[in-house]
Design an enzyme around this catalytic site. Structure first.
Site, PDB file in Angstrom:
ATOM      1  N   HIS A  58      67.370  59.100  10.628  1.00  0.00           N
ATOM      2  CA  HIS A  58      68.634  59.580  10.632  1.00  0.00           C
ATOM      3  C   HIS A  58      69.065  60.405  11.728  1.00  0.00           C
ATOM      4  CE1 HIS A  58      71.932  61.149   7.612  1.00  0.00           C
ATOM      5  NE2 HIS A  58      72.299  61.308   8.691  1.00  0.00           N
ATOM      6  N   HIS A  60      72.404  61.141  14.872  1.00  0.00           N
ATOM      7  CA  HIS A  60      73.639  60.888  15.341  1.00  0.00           C
ATOM      8  C   HIS A  60      73.666  60.904  16.911  1.00  0.00           C
ATOM      9  CE1 HIS A  60      75.652  61.171  11.452  1.00  0.00           C
ATOM     10  NE2 HIS A  60      74.660  62.044  11.258  1.00  0.00           N
ATOM     11  N   HIS A 177      74.593  58.999   1.458  1.00  0.00           N
ATOM     12  CA  HIS A 177      74.820  60.337   1.668  1.00  0.00           C
ATOM     13  C   HIS A 177      75.651  60.606   0.702  1.00  0.00           C
ATOM     14  CE1 HIS A 177      77.241  63.429   4.030  1.00  0.00           C
ATOM     15  NE2 HIS A 177      78.196  63.315   2.932  1.00  0.00           N
ATOM     16  N   ASN A 276      75.656  69.942   6.266  1.00  0.00           N
ATOM     17  CA  ASN A 276      76.265  69.246   5.224  1.00  0.00           C
ATOM     18  C   ASN A 276      75.112  68.364   4.716  1.00  0.00           C
ATOM     19  OD1 ASN A 276      77.528  68.324   3.053  1.00  0.00           O
ATOM     20  ND2 ASN A 276      78.993  66.798   4.060  1.00  0.00           N
ATOM     21  N   ASP A 303      68.472  63.992  10.890  1.00  0.00           N
ATOM     22  CA  ASP A 303      69.940  64.451  10.958  1.00  0.00           C
ATOM     23  C   ASP A 303      70.326  65.049  12.261  1.00  0.00           C
ATOM     24  OD1 ASP A 303      72.601  64.096  10.243  1.00  0.00           O
ATOM     25  OD2 ASP A 303      72.379  65.512   8.375  1.00  0.00           O
ATOM     26  N   HIS A 307      76.545  69.026  18.410  1.00  0.00           N
ATOM     27  CA  HIS A 307      78.215  69.257  18.416  1.00  0.00           C
ATOM     28  C   HIS A 307      78.262  70.076  19.911  1.00  0.00           C
ATOM     29  CE1 HIS A 307      79.519  67.896  14.656  1.00  0.00           C
ATOM     30  NE2 HIS A 307      78.633  68.336  14.041  1.00  0.00           N
TER      31      HIS A 307
HETATM   32 ZN    ZN Z   1      75.082  62.739   5.875  1.00  0.00          ZN
END
Ligand code: ZN
Length: 426
Positions: A58, A60, A177, A276, A303, A307
């Site tokens: 997981h 991004h 999620h 989150n 995760d 940013h």
């Molecule tokens: Zn998520």
């Protein structure tokens, strides 16, 4: 390219052994003691642990669309620095990954620019809108390894049920999620004492738990698997434990921040602790650790959610959710789970390499003859202080600034190619 790793203390999820490793053209050809094979490069691993490369289910990478936060090149280098040789990118990019052409774009770019194996997840729904199913079958042909609407839950239970049945036919996991948007009520952190003290509106644990229970019920009803990602509450762990005992095909992961921090990290309106699901309380943190210990939680995902500074340097309510995770994940797992809670290093290999590769059906997870040479070397007596400004990631949003760690990834080999040697990129 031929590489010989000498004096390796090899740690697999099921055993430890002292041996040498001989790598030829990307594959482990021999693993035994006393190898004297001719090599282009000899690495002396004395005093270090040698592990299969970590695999992150997981993360991004923000590419395409948000390259100011991260891109495939910087994200993959950040992953390598943390010891990850394989990573699964979430599909909430711009455009979102809901069709074959975006998958092809990312995988082609990764082929050219990434230093680790990049695997892509596709969305469950078109446009992440939760209304109609995405082109899962065609995306599978293009190479996706999972489907998820991560960042957003699939609120429509009927659509989630269809997604689970369809993904099962395609033999790819559905990553949930788990969050009920109707229960958020404008909250920005965990509902509890700290939120009250800070005067910040809280998010009830029920937002995560109702959706976790729904997805378990759907998995039970349909007989198909579901994977619950970033589990953060004690009750969610208990529900998954009970479901597993009943034979429901549910798997789950949690992240290093949920077993190393509580909502107290938000004190001082620290937006780098905003995520989150939100950081919870001590009893939740301890439940996550027990869940990882007894196998209720099958694996650890980062995760990794970079940013830009401006997206965090603002009022707590307005700050975006998420933290960078690659470069601290292993050190945190080692410190909290091994040093403080008596896990064995083999358990970390299971949680951070073997289990993710197993669930995703991708190579890796184990060092053995004939396997792909995705290997990391760890120095277990290396003190360092976490300084986000030194991260390879484009973003610096970490709540672990100033933490003192005792273990460091020093060498990373991906596909038989040296990516990092003695902490320096090759
Ligand atoms: Zn998520």
């Amino acid at each position: 390219m031929k590489i010989l790793i000498k004096n390796a203390a090899v740690i697999n999820y099921d055993k430890e052994e002292k041996c040498d490793i001989y790598i030829v053209d990307g594959k482990i050809v021999k693993m035994r003691e006393g190898l004297k094979e001719e090599a282009d490069k000899v690495i002396d691993a004395s005093g270090k642990m040698v592990l299969p490369g970590l695999i992150d289910i997981h993360c991004h990478l923000r590419d395409p669309g948000y390259e100011y936060k991260e891109d495939i090149k910087t994200g993959s280098r950040s992953a390598a620095k943390g010891g990850f040789t394989g990573i699964v990118a979430m599909p909430n990019t711009k455009p979102v990954v809901d069709n074959k052409s975006v998958v092809e774009y990312i995988l082609n770019k990764a082929e050219k620019e990434s230093v680790v194996h990049v695997y892509q997840a596709g969305t469950i729904s078109k446009g992440l809108e939760g209304k109609e199913l995405s082109e899962m079958g065609r995306m599978k042909e293009a190479g996706i390894v999972a489907v998820t609407d991560d960042g957003k839950p699939v609120m429509d239970s009927g659509l989630m049920k269809k997604a689970m049945i369809y993904a099962d036919m395609l033999k790819i996991p559905v990553i949930s999620h788990a969050e009920d948007l109707t229960l958020l009520e404008g909250g920005a952190m965990n509902e509890g004492f700290t939120a009250t003290c800070l005067g910040i509106k809280g998010i009830t644990r029920a937002a995560e738990e109702t959706m976790t229970s729904r997805d378990i019920i759907l998995a039970k009803t349909t007989g198909t698997p579901v994977h619950i990602t970033h589990v953060s509450t004690k009750n969610a762990v208990e529900m998954i434990r009970t479901a597993k005992k009943q034979g429901v095909k549910v798997t789950a992961d949690s992240c290093p921040h949920y077993f190393s921090l509580t909502d107290k990290a938000c004190e001082g309106f620290n937006t780098n602790a905003k995520m989150n699901p939100p950081l919870r309380e001590e009893e939740d943190r301890l439940a996550i650790i027990e869940g990882l210990r007894d196998g209720t939680l099958d694996m650890i995902g980062t995760d990794h959610a970079p940013h830009h500074r401006d997206e965090k340097n603002c009022e707590f309510d307005k700050a975006l959710n998420g933290i960078v995770g690659f470069e601290t994940a292993f050190a945190l797992a080692y410190q909290i789970l091994v040093e403080e809670n008596g896990f064995h290093i083999k358990d970390l290999v299971k949680l951070m390499s073997y289990q993710p590769s197993n669930l995703l059906g991708i190579e890796g997870g184990k060092l053995a003859e004939g396997k792909k040479a995705d290997i990391i070397l760890i120095d277990c007596s290396k003190d360092w202080i976490c300084d986000p400004d030194s991260f390879v990631s484009k973003s610096k949003n970490s709540p672990f600034s100033g933490w003192n760690f005792h273990v460091k990834v020093t060498d990373v080999i991906v596909n038989g190619k040296i990516v990092i040697e003695n902490e320096m990129f090759a």
